[in-house]
Design an enzyme around this catalytic site. Structure first.
Site, short mmCIF file in Angstrom:
data_model
loop_
_atom_site.label_atom_id
_atom_site.label_comp_id
_atom_site.label_asym_id
_atom_site.label_seq_id
_atom_site.Cartn_x
_atom_site.Cartn_y
_atom_site.Cartn_z
N VAL A 11 0.93 -1.14 -0.04
CA VAL A 11 0.05 -0.01 -0.16
C VAL A 11 0.76 1.16 0.08
CG1 VAL A 11 -1.59 1.41 1.30
CG2 VAL A 11 -2.00 -1.17 1.16
N LYS A 205 -14.07 0.32 5.10
CA LYS A 205 -13.26 -0.65 4.55
C LYS A 205 -13.48 -2.26 4.78
CE LYS A 205 -9.68 -2.51 2.43
NZ LYS A 205 -8.54 -2.18 2.71
N CYS A 261 -5.92 -9.39 2.07
CA CYS A 261 -7.15 -8.42 2.71
C CYS A 261 -8.35 -9.20 3.05
CB CYS A 261 -7.51 -7.25 1.47
SG CYS A 261 -6.30 -6.21 1.18
#
Length: 441
Positions: A11, A205, A261
């Site tokens: 990221v 998120k 994720c």
């Protein structure tokens, strides 16, 4: 604008490079001296399509810098992004020690107003903890903002440069003004910058990734049902995906979701729910389905060989959890390989990008092939675990000639069932009817 990005992982490096691409001067900070030296010397430390070109250009044009010194890195910066690891604990909770450690250090070296942004995926309430960690040592003005990333590995550069939306959690008008200016170049086509409170942004998120994981697991359960009822999951997928209330994306069945994720974020949201005495029944089921689905292809393989894999040799195409990345975190391919080895089989694997990462974990327990066709040498069957484009249209004559037997177990449904039957393969896929080759007497 002068910006600091703390953390040069996936990221952080994508964020820093893409922010520099629109003219900002970005300094990336990392404690790993070896990695920082590589980056300074023009070596991209992750595989991500399109990133290397932007990285080289912004390094050359002196808009992108790297350092191990946090105090040097934040000097003159208006905005500081925290793009740090939040690994899952045994209970599924996100470990905030890196985020809070940097926050506490920032409190000791801040000298003027800055916006500190949580870019990492963090639990609800983290912005408040970061604020408190900084305030322990700094009495001046600053704002802590939640700005979760929605980067998909393999298309992360496009996702950053042309986002569907930018979610920003802050109630500070000063921070809103700065971030509207920062993200303006990325939303010129009209996609929204959505402002909300910090807690809602943090939850957004987790909610997004958990919902997508739920769609995947739902289709994997439909695939299981199709196999038992004689239906074709591809037809079902097309039938429901044409309904715009459902949509076409994330409806492909397979061998379970993986990566950095979905598994982590689903676990973290369940943990957060448990902390407030709420049982998130759907997500508990999603995790159970995913674990079952990772074992499903091995079950099919076992059935085909009547439970005896001892001495069998398998070719595996694909090791990364998805194509266009070298990320093997929670990759279903690894679980398949471990199951095969435990059953006494041997494995030869090929992946365009992920083999070095797998080799660092498994060593010489499996063979790593130079090409996808080399992996087939001496193999009793081919297993497809990742849907890389180069696997979609292989030389089937070469595959037939190289495999000991014409057997393919496809965990990604790359090929049409009737076409594979016509080519002479015993072909098993996920949620689609099996056409049996006639037995040779």
């Amino acid at each position: 604008m002068k910006i600091t990005v703390v953390g040069t992982g996936y990221v952080g490096l994508v964020t820093g490079t893409c922010l520099a691409e629109t003219g900002n001067v970005v300094t990336c900070v990392d404690i790993d001296e070896r990695k920082v030296n590589k980056l300074k010397n023009g070596q991209v430390t992750i595989y991500e399509p399109g990133l290397e070109k932007l990285f080289e250009r912004n390094l050359k044009e002196e808009r992108l810098f790297f350092t191990t010194d946090l105090e040097e890195g934040i000097k003159d910066a208006a905005i500081i992004f925290l793009a740090l690891p939040t690994p899952p604990g045994e209970d599924g909770s996100a470990d905030l020690k890196y985020v809070l450690g940097v926050a506490e250090h920032l409190g000791k070296i801040l000298t003027d107003y800055k916006v500190i942004i949580d870019k990492s995926t963090v639990p609800v309430g983290t912005a408040e903890k970061v604020h408190a960690a900084i305030a322990k040592n700094y009495a001046g003005e600053f704002d802590v903002v939640s700005n979760p990333e929605f980067l998909r590995e393999g298309v992360a550069v496009d996702d950053f440069m042309k986002p569907d939306r930018v979610v920003i959690g802050t109630t500070s008008e000063r921070a809103k003004k700065l971030l509207t200016e920062l993200y303006g170049p990325y939303v010129r086509q009209g996609n929204p910058i959505i402002f909300m409170d910090e807690r809602s942004a943090e939850l957004t998120k987790y909610a997004a990734n958990s919902f997508l994981a739920t769609k995947i697991s739902f289709m994997n359960e439909i695939a299981q049902l199709c196999e038992r009822l004689g239906a074709d999951v591809d037809m079902v997928r097309r039938g429901i995906g044409s309904d715009d209330r459902i949509g076409k994306r994330f409806l492909f069945p397979g061998i379970g979701y993986g990566g950095s994720c979905f598994p982590k974020d689903v676990q973290a949201l369940v943990h957060s729910s448990n902390e407030v005495s709420y049982e998130f029944k759907i997500l508990n089921a999603v995790m159970d389905v995913n674990e079952t689905q990772k074992k499903h292809l091995v079950s099919r393989i076992n059935n085909h060989y009547e439970g005896n894999l001892q001495g069998k040799h398998f070719a595996v195409w694909g090791l990364a959890f998805k194509p266009n990345t070298d990320d093997i975190r929670e990759a279903p391919a690894l679980e398949i390989i471990n199951s095969l080895l435990a059953a006494g089989a041997t494995v030869s694997a090929f992946d365009p990008e992920a083999m070095p990462n797998v080799k660092a974990i498994v060593g010489d327990k499996i063979n790593f092939a130079e090409t996808q066709y080399d992996a087939l040498e001496g193999a009793d069957a081919l297993i497809i675990a990742t849907e890389w484009n180069e696997f979609r249209t292989p030389d089937f004559d070469k595959v037939l000639a190289t495999l000991k037997e014409p057997v393919i177990f496809d965990g990604r449904n790359l090929f049409e069932v009737p076409a594979m039957f016509e080519k002479g393969f015993h072909y098993e896929s996920i949620g689609r009817p099996l056409i049996q080759l006639p037995k040779i007497v």
